[in-house]
Design a protein around this motif. Structure first.
Motif, PDB file in Angstrom:
ATOM      1  N   SER A 229       0.775  -1.046   0.132  1.00 20.17           N
ATOM      2  CA  SER A 229      -0.179   0.010  -0.133  1.00 20.17           C
ATOM      3  C   SER A 229       0.980   1.207  -0.275  1.00 20.17           C
ATOM      4  O   SER A 229       0.282   2.337  -0.504  1.00 20.17           O
ATOM      5  CB  SER A 229      -0.528  -0.139   1.181  1.00 20.17           C
ATOM      6  N   ASP A 230       2.111   0.806   0.439  1.00 22.11           N
ATOM      7  CA  ASP A 230       3.043   1.860   0.526  1.00 22.11           C
ATOM      8  C   ASP A 230       4.406   2.206  -0.265  1.00 22.11           C
ATOM      9  O   ASP A 230       4.730   3.602  -0.421  1.00 22.11           O
ATOM     10  CB  ASP A 230       3.965   2.684   1.697  1.00 22.11           C
ATOM     11  N   GLN A 231       3.592   1.569  -1.802  1.00 24.98           N
ATOM     12  CA  GLN A 231       5.247   0.556  -2.266  1.00 24.98           C
ATOM     13  C   GLN A 231       4.159   0.563  -3.971  1.00 24.98           C
ATOM     14  O   GLN A 231       4.919  -0.572  -4.098  1.00 24.98           O
ATOM     15  CB  GLN A 231       6.366  -0.032  -2.174  1.00 24.98           C
ATOM     16  N   SER A 232       3.878   1.114  -4.853  1.00 21.00           N
ATOM     17  CA  SER A 232       3.181   0.560  -5.432  1.00 21.00           C
ATOM     18  C   SER A 232       4.347   0.173  -6.577  1.00 21.00           C
ATOM     19  O   SER A 232       3.310  -0.777  -7.230  1.00 21.00           O
ATOM     20  CB  SER A 232       2.837   1.895  -5.945  1.00 21.00           C
ATOM     21  N   HIS A 233       5.205   0.034  -6.347  1.00 16.97           N
ATOM     22  CA  HIS A 233       5.930  -0.929  -7.849  1.00 16.97           C
ATOM     23  C   HIS A 233       5.573  -2.914  -7.423  1.00 16.97           C
ATOM     24  O   HIS A 233       6.048  -2.838  -8.356  1.00 16.97           O
ATOM     25  CB  HIS A 233       7.213  -0.619  -7.833  1.00 16.97           C
ATOM     26  N   ILE A 234       5.290  -2.932  -6.076  1.00 15.26           N
ATOM     27  CA  ILE A 234       4.967  -4.153  -5.376  1.00 15.26           C
ATOM     28  C   ILE A 234       3.844  -4.876  -6.101  1.00 15.26           C
ATOM     29  O   ILE A 234       2.738  -4.556  -5.793  1.00 15.26           O
ATOM     30  CB  ILE A 234       5.139  -4.004  -3.870  1.00 15.26           C
ATOM     31  N   ASN A 235       4.148  -6.014  -6.245  1.00 12.14           N
ATOM     32  CA  ASN A 235       2.939  -6.937  -6.757  1.00 12.14           C
ATOM     33  C   ASN A 235       2.100  -7.557  -5.589  1.00 12.14           C
ATOM     34  O   ASN A 235       3.091  -9.079  -5.572  1.00 12.14           O
ATOM     35  CB  ASN A 235       3.370  -7.737  -8.640  1.00 12.14           C
ATOM     36  N   LEU A 236       1.309  -6.872  -5.074  1.00 11.36           N
ATOM     37  CA  LEU A 236       1.080  -7.812  -3.871  1.00 11.36           C
ATOM     38  C   LEU A 236       0.094  -9.144  -4.324  1.00 11.36           C
ATOM     39  O   LEU A 236       0.842 -10.176  -3.810  1.00 11.36           O
ATOM     40  CB  LEU A 236      -0.140  -7.010  -3.367  1.00 11.36           C
TER      41      LEU A 236
END
Length: 363
Positions: A229-236
């Motif tokens: 939620s804080d780092q948009s580049h992470i693919n959840l």
């Protein structure tokens, strides 16, 4: 009425123990130490709430203080060392249930017990698990305190999960289960597979490791979501794929361990003390040992079925087994837990553990 009478006797015992503790010569005896452990046992069985950490750990912390008073080196024979092992186990479980860190003195006690009883970590999976469980208790306490950075929690959670996996992979052959696949479905067998272990001891140890790993991986999913939620580049989705698969696998393995204890008409038939009519399930007699075998499944069942990441058929199967356990074995707490799962009440697992009195029956 019985509980009221027991409570009155508990208060009397509490006063007598308090008096004994004021006399250094009496305080340093085995009987005083054992009395403290019995008071702790009664407190856990009669007051299951772990929310007040101080009251929940007070007796067993007092036992640890008595050990320090006597000096750990005075516990030299196997009987004395086993008393220390019970204190170690009780305090460890109390810390987990109450969300508090493990006291430093526990490591000293643990080392001494291993020395006296000649326990070698590499040869005893349960002893290794207790060490990792202490790490879990501290991790859980730190997470609850909200002071550790989330990156730190992720690193520690991933590392502990990896250690628990490594423990499983290193288990000696006699600790490993034998798998059987049925040709036809059975109400007591999940997905037509059941696993048979050497005994309850090995089954319970394996399932405790599994349920802790389930909880660790659920925490990882929460941490990953928070970071994403804080780092948009992470693919959840990609990040959570592995922990979800781990949870599903572990939950199924817990279910596979149940028929060896519960399926009285087939897999667990040899455990019956008396079979009045082999064709009628309600005519079967069960030994207290078989009841304890089944009781040891309740918490692992709950952790498995409670997880939002398991399939609905597993949740339904677990609920059915818990109701069967209540009806067939007379274990009413199984009925209670089954209803909690059915109603999707999110009771924290270690709160449920305390409610069940499982603390008192730790193998």
């Amino acid at each position: 009425m019985a509980l009221k009478s027991a409570r009155e006797k508990y208060v009397v015992a509490l006063h007598k123990t308090g008096k004994a503790l004021r006399d250094p010569s009496v305080a340093a005896t085995d009987s005083t130490l054992l009395s403290t452990l019995l008071l702790d046992l009664f407190e856990k069985l009669s007051n299951a709430s772990p929310h007040d950490a101080n009251s929940y750990t007070s007796h067993v912390s007092g036992a640890l203080a008595l050990v320090k008073l006597r000096g750990v080196d005075s516990f030299r024979d196997p009987f004395a060392a086993r008393m220390l092992m019970r204190i170690h186990t009780n305090l460890l479980i109390s810390c987990i249930a109450s969300g508090t860190r493990v006291p430093e003195g526990l490591n000293v006690l643990r080392s001494h017990v291993a020395l006296v009883l000649d326990i070698k970590d590499i040869e005893d999976p349960k002893w290794q698990l207790s060490s990792l469980t202490a790490d879990y208790a501290n991790l859980r306490a730190d997470a609850a305190a909200g002071q550790a950075p989330i990156e730190n929690l992720v690193d520690r959670t991933e590392a502990l999960d990896a250690q628990l996996l490594a423990l499983y992979e290193r288990m000696p052959d006699e600790w490993r289960f034998k798998t059987t696949i049925l040709e036809a479905p059975s109400n007591r067998v999940y997905q037509k597979r059941f696993d048979v272990y050497r005994d309850r001891h090995t089954t319970q140890t394996s399932n405790v490791a599994r349920l802790i790993r389930i909880l660790l991986n659920e925490s990882l999913i929460e941490y990953y979501a928070s970071i994403a939620s804080d780092q948009s580049h992470i693919n959840l989705v990609e990040k959570t794929h592995r922990p979800i698969d781990i949870i599903k696998t572990l939950a199924a393995e817990i279910c596979y361990s149940a028929p060896q204890f519960m399926d009285c008409l087939a897999i667990a038939k040899a455990k019956l003390t008396l079979r009045l009519d082999a064709h009628r399930e309600n005519s079967l007699n069960h030994s207290p040992v078989q009841g304890l075998d089944c009781y040891s499944l309740i918490l692992p069942f709950y952790v498995s079925a409670r997880s939002p990441y398991v399939a609905e058929d597993l949740r339904t199967w677990v609920i059915d087994q818990l109701h069967y356990m209540a009806d067939h074995f007379g274990i009413q707490n199984a009925q209670l837990v089954g209803q909690i799962i059915e109603r999707r009440q999110d009771v924290p697992p270690w709160t449920l553990y305390a409610m069940l009195g499982s603390y008192a029956f730790a193998a």
